[in-house]
Design an enzyme around this catalytic site. Structure first.
Site, PDB file in Angstrom:
ATOM      1  N   ASP A 147      59.382  45.022  39.083  1.00 24.12           N
ATOM      2  CA  ASP A 147      60.488  45.496  38.046  1.00 24.12           C
ATOM      3  C   ASP A 147      61.874  45.236  38.631  1.00 24.12           C
ATOM      4  O   ASP A 147      62.103  44.856  39.837  1.00 24.12           O
ATOM      5  CB  ASP A 147      60.226  46.839  37.422  1.00 24.12           C
ATOM      6  CG  ASP A 147      60.704  47.754  38.401  1.00 24.12           C
ATOM      7  OD1 ASP A 147      60.846  47.591  39.789  1.00 24.12           O
ATOM      8  OD2 ASP A 147      61.394  48.843  37.856  1.00 24.12           O
TER       9      ASP A 147
ATOM     10  N   GLU B  29      55.413  52.844  29.698  1.00 22.62           N
ATOM     11  CA  GLU B  29      55.974  51.698  30.026  1.00 22.62           C
ATOM     12  C   GLU B  29      56.521  50.764  28.980  1.00 22.62           C
ATOM     13  O   GLU B  29      57.718  50.063  29.172  1.00 22.62           O
ATOM     14  CB  GLU B  29      54.814  50.939  30.705  1.00 22.62           C
ATOM     15  CG  GLU B  29      54.190  51.663  31.974  1.00 22.62           C
ATOM     16  CD  GLU B  29      55.336  51.711  33.060  1.00 22.62           C
ATOM     17  OE1 GLU B  29      56.259  51.152  33.142  1.00 22.62           O
ATOM     18  OE2 GLU B  29      54.889  52.491  34.055  1.00 22.62           O
TER      19      GLU B  29
ATOM     20  N   TYR C  85      54.995  42.875  33.930  1.00 21.50           N
ATOM     21  CA  TYR C  85      55.330  43.804  34.678  1.00 21.50           C
ATOM     22  C   TYR C  85      54.516  44.994  33.943  1.00 21.50           C
ATOM     23  O   TYR C  85      53.818  45.750  34.635  1.00 21.50           O
ATOM     24  CB  TYR C  85      56.805  44.230  34.268  1.00 21.50           C
ATOM     25  CG  TYR C  85      56.937  45.764  34.539  1.00 21.50           C
ATOM     26  CD1 TYR C  85      56.960  46.229  35.869  1.00 21.50           C
ATOM     27  CD2 TYR C  85      56.892  46.612  33.448  1.00 21.50           C
ATOM     28  CE1 TYR C  85      57.066  47.609  36.133  1.00 21.50           C
ATOM     29  CE2 TYR C  85      56.974  48.062  33.751  1.00 21.50           C
ATOM     30  CZ  TYR C  85      56.995  48.268  35.122  1.00 21.50           C
ATOM     31  OH  TYR C  85      57.243  49.774  35.366  1.00 21.50           O
TER      32      TYR C  85
END
Length: 300
Positions: free
Chosen positions: A141, A40, A123
DNA sequence: AATGCGGGGGT
DNA sequence: ACCCCAGCATT
């Protein structure tokens, strides 16, 4: 505006995901929570195709938070290579150290604990909860924003910056139970990445084309068009910083000041960039042996 | 709410 | 050439 037909929309997207999901390594059943977190952070503004090989090499070298925590920053920055925004690499290492120090080397599952980690924002915290722990969260996102803007709001593209209304809409669409919610998060992102793309959406392949407000409205043009000015690139500090970092990454040892100065002709701008890189902890200045000897530079 | 922050590939 | 990409930290 909250879609009255949320259930058919979710069902169609989830069904499509079952047939078209990419086989990404951080989606593997045996991928650790740390592996998900690393992916991520790497994916923050860097496309999947460039992250995948870097992630594989990274996880092979530093499989656990403690491994990365113990590495030298210079090695970390070299392994980060050209993923962009190298401050993210330093933050990821700070994150590894925080996981070791605060959580005994185990990635936390709670939102507050995740958000407190360096480099982890709304996020990424939501994504780790969903993809590493299978928990319900609001993963919003750029892909999900675009899918919702089109399918529900009828706009060509979402507003330049995220609004509170978008978060409420996204929240309203997340299924109630953890497992389905996590799967919905992955599915809605994947739809935005593969079908409902920014540039030329493939509506003919879209599982929710029949319920898409944007398509029903005849695919009107982006109302924010023209207001989205991209940041210039040629001649910016970002380009100059990138050149300096590339030089230091590729060097075997310390680099003479003269070589650093050779990457950019405008002296004042180069100096400014070097100073900012020093402040960011992305490079180190080593004074010359003599007072009148020029310094050398190296990765931290 | 706005800015700064890499780098490369698609259109 | 321009736009976009699984954002975050700082002001």
């Amino acid at each position: 505006m909250p879609a009255p037909d949320a259930e058919p929309l979710r069902a169609a997207v989830l069904d499509w995901f079952g047939r078209h999901a990419r086989d990404l390594p951080w989606r593997s059943a045996d991928c650790s929570a740390w592996g998900v977190l690393v992916s991520e952070v790497m994916l923050q503004q860097t496309p999947v195709v460039r992250v995948e090989p870097a992630w594989r090499a990274w996880m092979a070298r530093w499989p656990e938070p403690a491994d990365l925590a113990a590495a030298s920053p210079a090695d970390v920055l070299r392994a980060w290579d050209r993923l962009g925004y190298p401050r993210r690499a330093l933050r990821l290492q700070e994150c590894a150290r925080a996981v070791v120090e605060r959580h005994g080397g185990v990635v936390p599952a709670g939102a507050a604990e995740l958000l407190a980690l360096p480099g982890v924002g709304p996020y990424t915290a939501a994504a780790v909860q969903a993809f590493a722990f299978g928990r319900r969260s609001v993963v919003l996102d750029t892909n999900v924003r675009r899918v919702l803007a089109r399918a529900v709001q009828g706009a060509a593209l979402p507003a330049p910056s995220q609004t509170a209304a978008e978060v409420r809409l996204a929240e309203a669409l997340v299924p109630a139970d953890d497992a389905t919610a996590a799967r919905w998060s992955a599915a809605s992102m994947e739809l935005g990445a593969l079908v409902c793309t920014a540039r030329s959406p493939r509506c003919e392949e879209c599982p929710i084309a029949g319920m898409c407000a944007w398509r029903a409205a005849g695919r009107p043009v982006d109302e924010h068009a023209g207001r989205r000015r991209t940041q210039a690139w040629a001649g910016t500090d970002r380009q100059v910083r990138g050149k300096v970092m590339a030089l230091l990454r590729e060097a075997l040892g310390p680099v003479p000041a003269e070589a650093v100065e050779a990457v950019w002709p405008e002296r004042a701008q180069l100096e400014r960039c070097v100073e900012s890189l020093l402040v960011d902890g992305l490079m180190v200045r080593v004074p010359g042996a003599d007072d009148d000897q020029p310094p050398v530079y190296r990765l931290p």
